[in-house]
Write a protein that holds these residues in place. Sequence first.
Motif, PDB file in Angstrom:
ATOM      1  N   ILE A   1      29.936 -68.206  67.275  1.00 60.71           N
ATOM      2  CA  ILE A   1      30.301 -68.112  65.695  1.00 60.71           C
ATOM      3  C   ILE A   1      29.366 -66.702  65.293  1.00 60.71           C
ATOM      4  O   ILE A   1      27.942 -66.679  65.561  1.00 60.71           O
ATOM      5  CB  ILE A   1      29.241 -69.168  65.329  1.00 60.71           C
ATOM      6  CG1 ILE A   1      29.850 -70.566  65.875  1.00 60.71           C
ATOM      7  CG2 ILE A   1      29.174 -69.293  63.719  1.00 60.71           C
ATOM      8  CD1 ILE A   1      31.656 -70.698  65.267  1.00 60.71           C
ATOM      9  N   GLU A   2      29.655 -65.925  64.654  1.00 57.08           N
ATOM     10  CA  GLU A   2      29.130 -64.791  63.938  1.00 57.08           C
ATOM     11  C   GLU A   2      29.524 -64.897  62.352  1.00 57.08           C
ATOM     12  O   GLU A   2      30.526 -65.290  62.039  1.00 57.08           O
ATOM     13  CB  GLU A   2      29.919 -63.524  64.258  1.00 57.08           C
ATOM     14  CG  GLU A   2      29.527 -63.280  65.763  1.00 57.08           C
ATOM     15  CD  GLU A   2      30.114 -61.941  66.480  1.00 57.08           C
ATOM     16  OE1 GLU A   2      30.999 -61.484  65.341  1.00 57.08           O
ATOM     17  OE2 GLU A   2      29.972 -61.423  67.527  1.00 57.08           O
ATOM     18  N   TYR A   3      28.309 -64.408  61.748  1.00 53.49           N
ATOM     19  CA  TYR A   3      28.438 -64.725  60.282  1.00 53.49           C
ATOM     20  C   TYR A   3      28.558 -63.155  59.819  1.00 53.49           C
ATOM     21  O   TYR A   3      27.971 -62.408  60.062  1.00 53.49           O
ATOM     22  CB  TYR A   3      26.944 -65.014  59.808  1.00 53.49           C
ATOM     23  CG  TYR A   3      27.268 -66.612  59.998  1.00 53.49           C
ATOM     24  CD1 TYR A   3      27.458 -67.629  59.131  1.00 53.49           C
ATOM     25  CD2 TYR A   3      26.416 -67.078  61.066  1.00 53.49           C
ATOM     26  CE1 TYR A   3      27.515 -68.962  59.195  1.00 53.49           C
ATOM     27  CE2 TYR A   3      26.396 -68.391  61.538  1.00 53.49           C
ATOM     28  CZ  TYR A   3      26.803 -69.418  60.603  1.00 53.49           C
ATOM     29  OH  TYR A   3      26.778 -70.791  60.877  1.00 53.49           O
ATOM     30  N   LYS A   4      29.841 -62.987  59.129  1.00 50.93           N
ATOM     31  CA  LYS A   4      30.047 -61.706  58.499  1.00 50.93           C
ATOM     32  C   LYS A   4      29.860 -61.514  56.793  1.00 50.93           C
ATOM     33  O   LYS A   4      29.944 -62.558  56.185  1.00 50.93           O
ATOM     34  CB  LYS A   4      31.633 -61.401  58.701  1.00 50.93           C
ATOM     35  CG  LYS A   4      32.162 -61.575  60.158  1.00 50.93           C
ATOM     36  CD  LYS A   4      31.571 -60.175  60.656  1.00 50.93           C
ATOM     37  CE  LYS A   4      32.161 -60.376  62.292  1.00 50.93           C
ATOM     38  NZ  LYS A   4      31.783 -59.061  62.948  1.00 50.93           N
ATOM     39  N   CYS A   5      29.458 -60.303  56.588  1.00 48.50           N
ATOM     40  CA  CYS A   5      29.027 -60.231  55.253  1.00 48.50           C
ATOM     41  C   CYS A   5      30.312 -60.238  54.314  1.00 48.50           C
ATOM     42  O   CYS A   5      31.378 -59.613  54.841  1.00 48.50           O
ATOM     43  CB  CYS A   5      28.481 -58.795  54.778  1.00 48.50           C
ATOM     44  SG  CYS A   5      28.050 -58.184  53.229  1.00 48.50           S
ATOM     45  N   PRO A   6      30.479 -60.899  53.187  1.00 50.95           N
ATOM     46  CA  PRO A   6      31.699 -61.025  52.491  1.00 50.95           C
ATOM     47  C   PRO A   6      31.822 -59.802  51.680  1.00 50.95           C
ATOM     48  O   PRO A   6      32.922 -59.523  51.369  1.00 50.95           O
ATOM     49  CB  PRO A   6      31.451 -62.244  51.474  1.00 50.95           C
ATOM     50  CG  PRO A   6      29.946 -62.281  51.376  1.00 50.95           C
ATOM     51  CD  PRO A   6      29.362 -61.911  52.794  1.00 50.95           C
ATOM     52  N   ASN A   7      31.188 -58.892  51.561  1.00 51.71           N
ATOM     53  CA  ASN A   7      31.290 -57.676  50.762  1.00 51.71           C
ATOM     54  C   ASN A   7      31.664 -56.416  51.757  1.00 51.71           C
ATOM     55  O   ASN A   7      32.584 -55.807  51.413  1.00 51.71           O
ATOM     56  CB  ASN A   7      29.946 -57.207  50.262  1.00 51.71           C
ATOM     57  CG  ASN A   7      29.486 -58.221  48.948  1.00 51.71           C
ATOM     58  OD1 ASN A   7      30.175 -58.797  48.314  1.00 51.71           O
ATOM     59  ND2 ASN A   7      28.191 -58.758  49.103  1.00 51.71           N
ATOM     60  N   CYS A   8      31.124 -56.356  52.855  1.00 49.07           N
ATOM     61  CA  CYS A   8      31.501 -55.137  53.730  1.00 49.07           C
ATOM     62  C   CYS A   8      31.883 -55.599  55.209  1.00 49.07           C
ATOM     63  O   CYS A   8      32.078 -54.759  55.753  1.00 49.07           O
ATOM     64  CB  CYS A   8      30.354 -54.091  53.893  1.00 49.07           C
ATOM     65  SG  CYS A   8      28.821 -54.971  54.899  1.00 49.07           S
TER      66      CYS A   8
END
Length: 362
Positions: free
Chosen positions: A5-12
Amino acid sequence: MAEIIEYKCPNCSGAISFDSSIQKMKCPYCESELEMDSLKKLDQALTELQASEDLSWEKGASDQWQQEEAEEMRVYACQSCGGQLMTDATTAATSCPYCDNPVVLKERLAGDLKPHAVIPFKLDKEAAKAALNNHLLGKRLLPKVFKDQNHIDEVKGIYVPFWLFDADVAADGKYAATMVRTWSDANYHYTETNHYSLLRSATMAYERVPVDGSSKLDDRLMQSLEPFDYKEAVDFQTAYLAGYLADRYDQSADISLEQANQRIRQSTEKRLANTVQGYGSVQRQDASIRLKNGQPTYVLYPVWLLNTSWNGRKYTFAMNGQTGKFVGDLPLDRRAYWTYFLSIALATSLLVYGLVWLVYWL
């Protein structure tokens, strides 16, 4: 197959991690900040995902894992760069050694292994490094390996698994006490000793007695980091683990219960004995302590760790990631000790000789 599980920035789309200074998720690339509550639905959706990758691999003709070794190893693929991650059977969160993106090994936290709560880190790595530097400050007789600055960068933030136990206690204690009185007249000195048999009874309630659930860590070291303030605990979300290491427990609640009961007994005996006041001497004769434990709670507590080996022995330093309390034993470099001791002795001898010579010629 395990799920990463990785959390990605919704902007970049950059990898984000938990920032202890602001208590939010933060992107190091575009500086975006995300509230923890906004990730709850995402976290719930990720738990329902089914693995779709095949991470199997062909074994060579030789140098194969032994069965017991294979059972302790897991291989994962980083979804950001494709690098392979290998962890032991208790690692729940780590970072990719190639791109340094934080990853959470979701499989390790599923089912009955899911923590009930977590205390987020409040102090960052810089605070831990500063505390370690302060701990080593002025220690002239430390081995060189403890002074090397490259070890400072090895400080790791880890969420340590803890079992919290509640208990209702009924206790009885029997004590023998004495009271001595002395006085004098014109002819004699008198001593009067009175003997007493004392009984004490009490009921007590203990809440959240902590026992670390990892066999990798010294129990005394973890106890030295206490207390943790459970009032700052929050409902568990995997987002809090991003950017840190995390271990699941490898000691069950049943195993940890024995240590919890021992701590409760010692505390109860001490509190009961403290009620016996005003006597010259007190000796405990007997005690009966009856415990009734409630359901244990599985939580994660924040700890900064540094492990260093010297002369075949491992030294561990730890800092409470919530309060900043720092603990750790320091070794003595005997060669440095004797060099320092002889230099002091030589300087003292020269000083004394010089004073004697000066007095003689004056």
